[in-house]
Design an enzyme around this catalytic site. Structure first.
Site, mmCIF file in Angstrom:
data_model
loop_
_atom_site.group_PDB
_atom_site.id
_atom_site.type_symbol
_atom_site.label_atom_id
_atom_site.label_comp_id
_atom_site.label_asym_id
_atom_site.label_seq_id
_atom_site.Cartn_x
_atom_site.Cartn_y
_atom_site.Cartn_z
ATOM 1 N N ASN A 5 9.495 23.188 19.430
ATOM 2 C CA ASN A 5 8.181 23.381 20.023
ATOM 3 C C ASN A 5 7.519 24.627 19.440
ATOM 4 O O ASN A 5 7.888 25.751 19.794
ATOM 5 C CB ASN A 5 8.343 23.508 21.547
ATOM 6 C CG ASN A 5 7.030 23.745 22.257
ATOM 7 O OD1 ASN A 5 5.968 23.696 21.665
ATOM 8 N ND2 ASN A 5 7.122 24.013 23.553
ATOM 9 N N ASP A 42 7.736 12.747 26.337
ATOM 10 C CA ASP A 42 8.390 13.671 27.265
ATOM 11 C C ASP A 42 8.598 13.006 28.625
ATOM 12 O O ASP A 42 7.636 12.704 29.330
ATOM 13 C CB ASP A 42 7.503 14.914 27.388
ATOM 14 C CG ASP A 42 8.088 16.002 28.262
ATOM 15 O OD1 ASP A 42 9.227 15.840 28.729
ATOM 16 O OD2 ASP A 42 7.396 17.021 28.467
ATOM 17 N N SER A 44 2.285 28.671 23.926
ATOM 18 C CA SER A 44 2.680 29.718 24.867
ATOM 19 C C SER A 44 3.158 30.974 24.142
ATOM 20 O O SER A 44 3.274 32.035 24.760
ATOM 21 C CB SER A 44 3.790 29.209 25.797
ATOM 22 O OG SER A 44 3.323 28.200 26.651
ATOM 23 N N HIS A 84 8.338 27.450 29.485
ATOM 24 C CA HIS A 84 7.910 28.815 29.173
ATOM 25 C C HIS A 84 7.552 29.598 30.429
ATOM 26 O O HIS A 84 6.852 30.610 30.357
ATOM 27 C CB HIS A 84 6.735 28.778 28.190
ATOM 28 C CG HIS A 84 7.140 28.260 26.850
ATOM 29 N ND1 HIS A 84 7.837 29.027 25.939
ATOM 30 C CD2 HIS A 84 7.007 27.044 26.285
ATOM 31 C CE1 HIS A 84 8.078 28.306 24.853
ATOM 32 N NE2 HIS A 84 7.592 27.099 25.048
ATOM 33 N N CYS A 139 7.920 24.417 33.792
ATOM 34 C CA CYS A 139 7.569 24.487 32.380
ATOM 35 C C CYS A 139 8.594 25.333 31.651
ATOM 36 O O CYS A 139 9.072 26.348 32.183
ATOM 37 C CB CYS A 139 6.169 25.094 32.222
ATOM 38 S SG CYS A 139 5.703 25.407 30.502
ATOM 39 N N THR A 196 2.907 21.454 21.223
ATOM 40 C CA THR A 196 2.809 20.662 22.448
ATOM 41 C C THR A 196 1.368 20.446 22.909
ATOM 42 O O THR A 196 0.994 19.344 23.285
ATOM 43 C CB THR A 196 3.578 21.345 23.588
ATOM 44 O OG1 THR A 196 3.290 22.754 23.560
ATOM 45 C CG2 THR A 196 5.067 21.134 23.463
#
Length: 530
Positions: free
Chosen positions: A378, A182, A382, A222, A220, A449
């Site tokens: 992903n 990433d 979350s 999320h 982020c 993640t």
């Protein structure tokens, strides 16, 4: 090249040097095998080929999807791959994921940080290098144990076992697998992205994931407050990464283009447009605008024209521009198509929930233009997976006319529903999510993640509760060591895992009979041989 051929090759070199006394050809061959990858670029080329082959296999059959778990330390990545080889006999289709979130939260010199690209940019390629250092050591350890077994077979005159072990050495499968790494939004402009991508690749990364958020406003995926950039800005960064791959001779390197448009309602710039319908004009077409007359223009306002009309884009005090509500999916589809048309290999669509229908719907639209479009997805911590899937089952049952009066949709996370038919069906959907999404939603690579962030916290909590409580030392022995022994966890012999036996081998190569080795009779690791 076989093990015996490597020994012969080393012997031929040694034979030309009359003063190299005590250098053994087989020892040289063993050290070369234990250090198969000389540089990060060797690793990047090797793992890029693996990913390309896996992508072709997926195109033939979506059952050939791939998986990874995010790892925030080299030891964690190493233990993951050792476990995979132990349980499944092969690393095929299993990668590592390197999360920028975990680097920010766990590896920054500033201490724990939110996922906003505030951590040192070089900490990410440093973790790539660390992960591969540990994976290469796993190779050296495993081969070293094979060499020791081979020596024992020879000592006892067991030629059949010796041949079997030589075959195992010749066909040894490396722990070195692809890392999807990433790079966030590139940590700056296209030049900064290029320079950092070089560091990634030199450390061994064959696959770089980059997102279309504004670099200095990055959030982020999320969380709220995400801001995207016009397509041309993002494509410049994709090109920068591609140039870095090609400059370093990793021509098969891969780029994952991530779009955050589904949850991003803002942009920092109005795109430059040359003619109606071009990519800049299409991006601007999603802006939330009010039509105004010439006389209504206020001081300092920014205006655009659309279809011959004068339009005022909605601008916030932060100088950000707002997209029209409900346009996120259309923007995602356009983002993905344009990225694939301009050098990306794989897509990442950051969603707010794990819903195959939602993901598949967008992929179907993308594939109308790019038939072999594939996703990296992903499977995020979350998401509340239990609640999401129980609600999906509840809604499906309700639409089918089934009686759902026994369930409270708002309370479906409750333990009260764990043993119910609805709970069981939701768990089955979670179990098959990756297989179903690979088939129905074009997902080539599934990753989690932050799993090892959560497992580290959970296991530490359990140990602390027991050890510092009434259980005392039994809290460690029963909950950790006894389980390690019975489950065959490699690091129960932590000295071996840390390289003690490899060091002993080297001492013997270098000093012969004079070597002072650690693995003798009084080494307490011998207690775990039983």
């Amino acid at each position: 090249m076989t093990y015996q051929t490597k020994i012969i090759e080393a012997g031929q070199t040694i034979g030309t040097e009359p003063n190299w006394n005590g250098i053994e050809a087989e020892s040289v061959a063993r050290m070369r095998l234990q250090n198969r990858f000389r540089t990060g670029l060797d690793i990047a080329r090797h793992t890029a080929r693996i990913m390309r082959e896996d992508m072709a296999a997926y195109d033939r059959d979506p059952a050939n999807y791939t998986q990874s778990l995010g790892c925030w330390h080299g030891f964690i990545g190493q233990q993951k791959m050792i476990s995979i080889k132990k349980h499944f006999g092969t690393t095929k289709g299993r990668y590592l994921y390197l999360s920028g979130w975990m680097v920010a939260a766990l590896r920054s010199e500033f201490g724990p940080l939110p996922d906003q690209s505030m951590h040192e940019k070089t900490s990410v390629p440093a973790l790539v290098e660390e992960l591969y250092t540990f994976l290469r050591q796993a190779d050296a350890r495993e081969l070293g144990m094979l060499f020791r077994d081979l020596d024992k077979a020879r000592e006892t005159g067991d030629e059949v076992e010796a041949k079997r072990l030589e075959h195992a050495i010749d066909n040894h499968e490396t722990h070195v697998v692809p890392i999807v790494a990433d790079i966030d939004a590139g940590f700056g402009n296209a030049e900064a992205t290029y320079l950092l991508a070089r560091k990634f690749i030199e450390a061994g990364a064959c696959c770089i994931q980059i997102e279309n958020q504004v670099s200095d406003e990055k959030q982020c995926g999320h969380q709220d407050g995400k801001v995207t950039v016009p397509h041309e800005d993002f494509i410049a960064k994709i090109r920068a990464v591609r140039y870095a791959f090609m400059e370093l001779g990793v021509d098969e390197g891969l780029i994952v283009a991530r779009t955050d448009s589904l949850g991003a309602g803002l942009t920092k710039q109005i795109a430059f447009t040359r003619e109606p319908g071009d990519i800049g004009d299409r991006y601007n077409g999603f802006l939330d605008c009010d039509e105004i007359a010439t006389g209504e223009v206020g001081h300092g306002e920014v205006l655009i024209t659309r279809d011959g009309k004068l339009m005022r884009p909605k601008r916030l005090p932060s100088n950000l521009y707002q997209f029209r509500s409900g346009t996120g999916e259309d923007r995602c589809v356009l983002d993905c198509i344009h990225a694939l048309e301009n050098g990306a290999d794989l897509l990442w669509i950051e969603t707010e929930k794990p819903h195959i229908g939602q993901i598949g719907g967008m992929v179907s639209r993308i594939r109308e233009v790019i038939p072999n479009a594939k996703l990296v997805y992903n499977n995020s911590p979350s998401f509340n997976w239990t609640l999401n899937f129980r609600q999906q089952v509840y809604d499906a049952w309700a639409s089918e006319g089934r009686d759902v009066n026994a369930y409270d949709r708002a309370r479906l996370m409750s333990v009260d529903y764990d043993g119910t038919e609805l709970g069981a069906e939701a768990d089955e959907r979670i179990r098959t999510f990756q297989k179903d999404a690979a088939r129905e939603a074009g997902i080539f690579h599934h990753l989690i993640t932050l799993p090892t962030y959560h497992t580290a916290a959970l296991s530490t909590d359990n140990l602390a509760k027991e050890y510092f409580g009434e259980a005392g030392m039994l809290g460690y022995v029963k909950g950790v060591q006894r389980q390690e022994i019975r489950q065959g966890i490699a690091c129960v012999k932590h000295q071996n895992m840390a390289g003690s036996d490899i060091g002993d081998d080297h001492k013997e190569y270098f000093a012969g009979e004079a070597a002072l080795k650690a693995g003798g009779t009084h080494n307490t690791m011998n207690q775990f041989a039983a």
